[in-house]
Design a protein around this motif. Sequence first.
Motif, PDB file in Angstrom:
ATOM      1  N   ALA A 134       0.847 -11.900  -8.314  1.00  0.00           N
ATOM      2  CA  ALA A 134      -0.252 -11.987  -9.280  1.00  0.00           C
ATOM      3  C   ALA A 134      -1.228 -10.835  -9.085  1.00  0.00           C
ATOM      4  N   ALA A 135      -1.532 -10.512  -7.829  1.00  0.00           N
ATOM      5  CA  ALA A 135      -2.447  -9.402  -7.550  1.00  0.00           C
ATOM      6  C   ALA A 135      -1.854  -8.072  -8.003  1.00  0.00           C
ATOM      7  N   ALA A 136      -0.542  -7.892  -7.806  1.00  0.00           N
ATOM      8  CA  ALA A 136       0.116  -6.646  -8.202  1.00  0.00           C
ATOM      9  C   ALA A 136       0.104  -6.480  -9.720  1.00  0.00           C
ATOM     10  N   VAL A 137       0.425  -7.548 -10.442  1.00  0.00           N
ATOM     11  CA  VAL A 137       0.444  -7.477 -11.896  1.00  0.00           C
ATOM     12  C   VAL A 137      -0.973  -7.280 -12.440  1.00  0.00           C
ATOM     13  N   ALA A 138      -1.954  -7.910 -11.805  1.00  0.00           N
ATOM     14  CA  ALA A 138      -3.343  -7.710 -12.211  1.00  0.00           C
ATOM     15  C   ALA A 138      -3.743  -6.242 -12.047  1.00  0.00           C
ATOM     16  N   ARG A 139      -3.263  -5.616 -10.983  1.00  0.00           N
ATOM     17  CA  ARG A 139      -3.551  -4.198 -10.757  1.00  0.00           C
ATOM     18  C   ARG A 139      -2.924  -3.332 -11.845  1.00  0.00           C
ATOM     19  N   ALA A 140      -1.687  -3.637 -12.214  1.00  0.00           N
ATOM     20  CA  ALA A 140      -1.026  -2.888 -13.285  1.00  0.00           C
ATOM     21  C   ALA A 140      -1.722  -3.115 -14.624  1.00  0.00           C
ATOM     22  N   CYS A 141      -2.139  -4.335 -14.879  1.00  0.00           N
ATOM     23  CA  CYS A 141      -2.852  -4.636 -16.131  1.00  0.00           C
ATOM     24  C   CYS A 141      -4.192  -3.907 -16.187  1.00  0.00           C
ATOM     25  N   SER A 142      -4.858  -3.810 -15.046  1.00  0.00           N
ATOM     26  CA  SER A 142      -6.116  -3.066 -14.980  1.00  0.00           C
ATOM     27  C   SER A 142      -5.896  -1.598 -15.307  1.00  0.00           C
ATOM     28  N   LEU A 143      -4.787  -1.042 -14.828  1.00  0.00           N
ATOM     29  CA  LEU A 143      -4.445   0.342 -15.146  1.00  0.00           C
ATOM     30  C   LEU A 143      -4.213   0.500 -16.644  1.00  0.00           C
ATOM     31  N   GLY A 144      -3.491  -0.443 -17.248  1.00  0.00           N
ATOM     32  CA  GLY A 144      -3.271  -0.384 -18.686  1.00  0.00           C
ATOM     33  C   GLY A 144      -4.571  -0.422 -19.469  1.00  0.00           C
ATOM     34  N   GLU A 145      -5.474  -1.300 -19.074  1.00  0.00           N
ATOM     35  CA  GLU A 145      -6.781  -1.380 -19.735  1.00  0.00           C
ATOM     36  C   GLU A 145      -7.537  -0.069 -19.586  1.00  0.00           C
ATOM     37  N   ALA A 158      14.773  10.477 -12.271  1.00  0.00           N
ATOM     38  CA  ALA A 158      14.166   9.179 -12.582  1.00  0.00           C
ATOM     39  C   ALA A 158      13.872   8.404 -11.305  1.00  0.00           C
ATOM     40  N   ASP A 159      14.808   8.408 -10.363  1.00  0.00           N
ATOM     41  CA  ASP A 159      14.606   7.703  -9.102  1.00  0.00           C
ATOM     42  C   ASP A 159      13.458   8.316  -8.312  1.00  0.00           C
ATOM     43  N   ARG A 160      13.336   9.626  -8.380  1.00  0.00           N
ATOM     44  CA  ARG A 160      12.251  10.296  -7.649  1.00  0.00           C
ATOM     45  C   ARG A 160      10.888   9.848  -8.178  1.00  0.00           C
ATOM     46  N   TRP A 161      10.755   9.808  -9.500  1.00  0.00           N
ATOM     47  CA  TRP A 161       9.470   9.406 -10.081  1.00  0.00           C
ATOM     48  C   TRP A 161       9.237   7.910  -9.951  1.00  0.00           C
ATOM     49  N   ARG A 162      10.322   7.120  -9.952  1.00  0.00           N
ATOM     50  CA  ARG A 162      10.182   5.690  -9.677  1.00  0.00           C
ATOM     51  C   ARG A 162       9.598   5.481  -8.289  1.00  0.00           C
ATOM     52  N   ASP A 163      10.122   6.205  -7.296  1.00  0.00           N
ATOM     53  CA  ASP A 163       9.628   6.078  -5.926  1.00  0.00           C
ATOM     54  C   ASP A 163       8.172   6.514  -5.826  1.00  0.00           C
ATOM     55  N   GLU A 164       7.811   7.524  -6.597  1.00  0.00           N
ATOM     56  CA  GLU A 164       6.423   7.985  -6.570  1.00  0.00           C
ATOM     57  C   GLU A 164       5.492   6.928  -7.161  1.00  0.00           C
ATOM     58  N   ALA A 165       5.891   6.295  -8.242  1.00  0.00           N
ATOM     59  CA  ALA A 165       5.084   5.217  -8.825  1.00  0.00           C
ATOM     60  C   ALA A 165       4.930   4.068  -7.838  1.00  0.00           C
ATOM     61  N   CYS A 166       6.020   3.718  -7.149  1.00  0.00           N
ATOM     62  CA  CYS A 166       5.965   2.653  -6.141  1.00  0.00           C
ATOM     63  C   CYS A 166       5.030   3.025  -4.996  1.00  0.00           C
ATOM     64  N   ARG A 167       5.054   4.284  -4.601  1.00  0.00           N
ATOM     65  CA  ARG A 167       4.197   4.737  -3.502  1.00  0.00           C
ATOM     66  C   ARG A 167       2.726   4.606  -3.874  1.00  0.00           C
ATOM     67  N   ILE A 168       2.403   4.909  -5.115  1.00  0.00           N
ATOM     68  CA  ILE A 168       1.006   4.927  -5.548  1.00  0.00           C
ATOM     69  C   ILE A 168       0.465   3.516  -5.758  1.00  0.00           C
ATOM     70  N   GLY A 205       2.461   0.446  -5.522  1.00  0.00           N
ATOM     71  CA  GLY A 205       3.218  -0.646  -4.918  1.00  0.00           C
ATOM     72  C   GLY A 205       4.409  -1.042  -5.779  1.00  0.00           C
ATOM     73  N   GLY A 206       5.456  -1.544  -5.126  1.00  0.00           N
ATOM     74  CA  GLY A 206       6.698  -1.853  -5.810  1.00  0.00           C
ATOM     75  C   GLY A 206       6.576  -2.831  -6.963  1.00  0.00           C
ATOM     76  N   PRO A 207       6.012  -4.033  -6.761  1.00  0.00           N
ATOM     77  CA  PRO A 207       5.932  -5.000  -7.858  1.00  0.00           C
ATOM     78  C   PRO A 207       5.094  -4.509  -9.040  1.00  0.00           C
ATOM     79  N   ALA A 208       3.974  -3.851  -8.759  1.00  0.00           N
ATOM     80  CA  ALA A 208       3.145  -3.327  -9.851  1.00  0.00           C
ATOM     81  C   ALA A 208       3.870  -2.228 -10.604  1.00  0.00           C
ATOM     82  N   ALA A 209       4.579  -1.355  -9.876  1.00  0.00           N
ATOM     83  CA  ALA A 209       5.350  -0.296 -10.524  1.00  0.00           C
ATOM     84  C   ALA A 209       6.477  -0.888 -11.355  1.00  0.00           C
TER      85      ALA A 209
END
Length: 204
Positions: free
Chosen positions: A148-159, A98-108, A110-114
């Motif tokens: 705000a920019a990080a969350v907007a990026r995550a929301c864009s991915l969800g859309e 789980a930690d490995r994939w968490r780190d991969e999501a953060c790498r792709i 960014g931490g706040p968006a992940a």
Amino acid sequence: PFIYLAEACEKRDALNRALKFLSEAEARDPLNPEVRRARVRLLAATVLRHLRQAKPHLLAKDCAELDALPQARERDRPAFVAAARCVGALLEQNRPEADRWRDEACRIIGGPAACFLLARLLGAIQGAAPEPSLPLEPPADADAAALAAAVARACSLGEDLGMPFALVPPWAERIAEGLKPEACALDAAALRGLIEAALRAGES
């Protein structure tokens, strides 16, 4: 017509039937951009279904299918696969994986968006898995505009994946400061995405 039939089934959450219609569409026009987008979206919906059902063995199969698609490796889409695998590993009580994939999501992405993305996916399974080694609330020391920019990026991915996220507390309150006219540096599309996410939270 098969892509329209697939979309109609998707709206009814008949995902297996939707994928059958989509396979027919792919056999006739495999390079059609609508067909390619639909394959990613339907597989992502299947991932979310198996997350909600707490079935990590089926989730692993879904993620492998997504990984095999070239279009699933575009833009921020790999962050969704990594986050889903993180939650799947948590369901299996496999903290190192789980930690490995968490780190991969953060790498792709960014931490706040992940962090926001993982919080939304974990919310879908309603406490069926332990929390990851990552805060599921916005970092207290994060700059509001950057958050705000990080969350907007995550929301864009969800859309993009057909799973619109809701901007729930405490995220909404934490980024409000970053949306003030004197601080907001988001473009119109990102700002609209956040507003729609906030409206969804109000409807839930």
